[in-house]
Scaffold this motif. Structure first.
Motif, PDB file in Angstrom:
ATOM      1  N   SER A  31       0.621  -1.111   0.036  1.00 34.31           N
ATOM      2  CA  SER A  31       0.013  -0.122  -0.010  1.00 34.31           C
ATOM      3  C   SER A  31       0.954   1.306  -0.075  1.00 34.31           C
ATOM      4  O   SER A  31       2.091   1.175   0.290  1.00 34.31           O
ATOM      5  N   ARG A  32       0.373   2.214  -0.409  1.00 34.06           N
ATOM      6  CA  ARG A  32       1.212   3.587  -0.585  1.00 34.06           C
ATOM      7  C   ARG A  32       0.020   4.674   0.158  1.00 34.06           C
ATOM      8  O   ARG A  32      -0.928   4.171   0.920  1.00 34.06           O
ATOM      9  N   LYS A  33       0.549   5.763   0.435  1.00 39.13           N
ATOM     10  CA  LYS A  33      -0.230   6.834   1.296  1.00 39.13           C
ATOM     11  C   LYS A  33      -0.684   7.990   0.088  1.00 39.13           C
ATOM     12  O   LYS A  33       0.423   8.249  -0.809  1.00 39.13           O
ATOM     13  N   CYS A  34      -1.762   8.525   0.009  1.00 36.92           N
ATOM     14  CA  CYS A  34      -2.023   9.828  -0.956  1.00 36.92           C
ATOM     15  C   CYS A  34      -1.013  10.744  -0.211  1.00 36.92           C
ATOM     16  O   CYS A  34      -1.047  11.254   0.768  1.00 36.92           O
ATOM     17  N   VAL A  45      -6.644  -0.227  -5.841  1.00 36.68           N
ATOM     18  CA  VAL A  45      -7.364   1.161  -5.650  1.00 36.68           C
ATOM     19  C   VAL A  45      -7.216   1.944  -6.828  1.00 36.68           C
ATOM     20  O   VAL A  45      -6.146   2.193  -7.354  1.00 36.68           O
ATOM     21  N   GLN A  46      -8.287   2.923  -7.503  1.00 29.75           N
ATOM     22  CA  GLN A  46      -7.905   3.819  -8.523  1.00 29.75           C
ATOM     23  C   GLN A  46      -7.047   4.786  -8.065  1.00 29.75           C
ATOM     24  O   GLN A  46      -7.353   5.487  -6.891  1.00 29.75           O
ATOM     25  N   VAL A  47      -5.949   5.384  -8.331  1.00 30.57           N
ATOM     26  CA  VAL A  47      -5.090   6.449  -8.203  1.00 30.57           C
ATOM     27  C   VAL A  47      -4.633   7.199  -9.197  1.00 30.57           C
ATOM     28  O   VAL A  47      -4.863   6.655 -10.397  1.00 30.57           O
ATOM     29  N   LEU A  48      -4.109   8.642  -9.080  1.00 33.42           N
ATOM     30  CA  LEU A  48      -3.422   9.383  -9.968  1.00 33.42           C
ATOM     31  C   LEU A  48      -2.142   9.294  -9.679  1.00 33.42           C
ATOM     32  O   LEU A  48      -1.469   9.024  -8.465  1.00 33.42           O
ATOM     33  N   LYS A  49      -1.233   8.787 -10.668  1.00 33.63           N
ATOM     34  CA  LYS A  49      -0.076   8.616 -10.492  1.00 33.63           C
ATOM     35  C   LYS A  49       0.664   9.822 -11.064  1.00 33.63           C
ATOM     36  O   LYS A  49       0.747  10.308 -12.016  1.00 33.63           O
ATOM     37  N   PHE A  50       1.982  10.090  -9.999  1.00 28.53           N
ATOM     38  CA  PHE A  50       2.871  11.495 -10.599  1.00 28.53           C
ATOM     39  C   PHE A  50       4.196  10.838 -10.603  1.00 28.53           C
ATOM     40  O   PHE A  50       4.845  10.823  -9.626  1.00 28.53           O
ATOM     41  N   ARG A  51       4.794  10.640 -11.803  1.00 31.93           N
ATOM     42  CA  ARG A  51       6.153  10.274 -12.155  1.00 31.93           C
ATOM     43  C   ARG A  51       6.991  11.460 -11.671  1.00 31.93           C
ATOM     44  O   ARG A  51       6.687  12.679 -12.381  1.00 31.93           O
ATOM     45  N   MET A  76       4.448   9.442  -6.818  1.00 29.11           N
ATOM     46  CA  MET A  76       3.595  10.016  -5.726  1.00 29.11           C
ATOM     47  C   MET A  76       2.472   9.681  -6.328  1.00 29.11           C
ATOM     48  O   MET A  76       1.849   9.641  -7.474  1.00 29.11           O
ATOM     49  N   TYR A  77       1.342   9.251  -5.380  1.00 31.93           N
ATOM     50  CA  TYR A  77       0.025   8.709  -5.715  1.00 31.93           C
ATOM     51  C   TYR A  77      -0.934   9.533  -4.851  1.00 31.93           C
ATOM     52  O   TYR A  77      -0.758  10.212  -3.701  1.00 31.93           O
ATOM     53  N   MET A  78      -2.143   9.825  -5.309  1.00 24.82           N
ATOM     54  CA  MET A  78      -3.157  10.501  -4.965  1.00 24.82           C
ATOM     55  C   MET A  78      -4.602   9.744  -4.960  1.00 24.82           C
ATOM     56  O   MET A  78      -4.821   8.875  -5.939  1.00 24.82           O
ATOM     57  N   CYS A  79      -5.348   9.839  -3.944  1.00 24.82           N
ATOM     58  CA  CYS A  79      -6.434   8.972  -3.783  1.00 24.82           C
ATOM     59  C   CYS A  79      -7.651   9.752  -4.663  1.00 24.82           C
ATOM     60  O   CYS A  79      -7.174  10.650  -5.615  1.00 24.82           O
ATOM     61  N   GLU A  80      -8.632   8.781  -5.040  1.00 25.56           N
ATOM     62  CA  GLU A  80      -9.305   9.023  -6.052  1.00 25.56           C
ATOM     63  C   GLU A  80     -10.219  10.534  -5.882  1.00 25.56           C
ATOM     64  O   GLU A  80     -10.245  11.160  -6.796  1.00 25.56           O
ATOM     65  N   GLU A  81     -10.507  10.803  -4.346  1.00 27.61           N
ATOM     66  CA  GLU A  81     -10.981  12.219  -4.156  1.00 27.61           C
ATOM     67  C   GLU A  81     -10.107  13.191  -4.504  1.00 27.61           C
ATOM     68  O   GLU A  81     -10.516  14.213  -5.210  1.00 27.61           O
ATOM     69  N   CYS A  82      -8.896  13.149  -3.831  1.00 25.53           N
ATOM     70  CA  CYS A  82      -8.096  14.228  -4.024  1.00 25.53           C
ATOM     71  C   CYS A  82      -7.503  14.072  -5.677  1.00 25.53           C
ATOM     72  O   CYS A  82      -7.268  15.294  -6.219  1.00 25.53           O
TER      73      CYS A  82
END
Length: 118
Positions: A31-34, A45-51, A76-82
């Motif tokens: 797991s990772r953190k938003c 889970v669905q996330v946004l990925k930032f290379r 870096m990863y963001m949760c679906e809401e963020c």
């Protein structure tokens, strides 16, 4: 409030990132953190990925990555809401600091300020 209109222009940032344009499944082993709200993100889970990457900082990195090369940094990863808020900000040309701004809190502050004027 850290969010602002327009794009910021930095002379020499510590690192850069590639803006995410769509959600994808978190495909890491753990797991990772938003990077915005700190929520735990489970694998799948669905996330946004930032290379992310940065410039070489010494001669060794210059030789290893090549002249003008990019030194990779952890994604870096963001949760679906963020992530939804971040995509809306990108479309609206509202800038935020990736990894520093809690977008959920920023929206709450904005709504509270906006409601005072209605």
């Amino acid at each position: 409030m850290a969010m602002s209109c327009g794009l910021r222009d930095y002379d020499d940032p510590a690192w850069w990132y590639t803006p995410a344009d769509d959600f994808s499944a978190l495909d890491t082993k753990r797991s990772r953190k938003c990077c915005s709200c700190g929520e735990k993100l489970k694998v799948g889970v669905q996330v946004l990925k930032f290379r992310r990457w940065r410039n070489p900082r010494n001669d060794f990195e210059d030789r290893f990555y090549g002249d003008g090369g990019e030194v990779p940094m952890p994604t870096m990863y963001m949760c679906e809401e963020c992530g939804s808020i971040a995509l809306a900000c990108e479309l609206s040309e509202v800038s935020f600091l990736l990894g520093e701004d809690n977008l959920k809190e920023e929206v709450e502050v904005f709504v509270k300020k906006k409601s005072k004027f209605l």
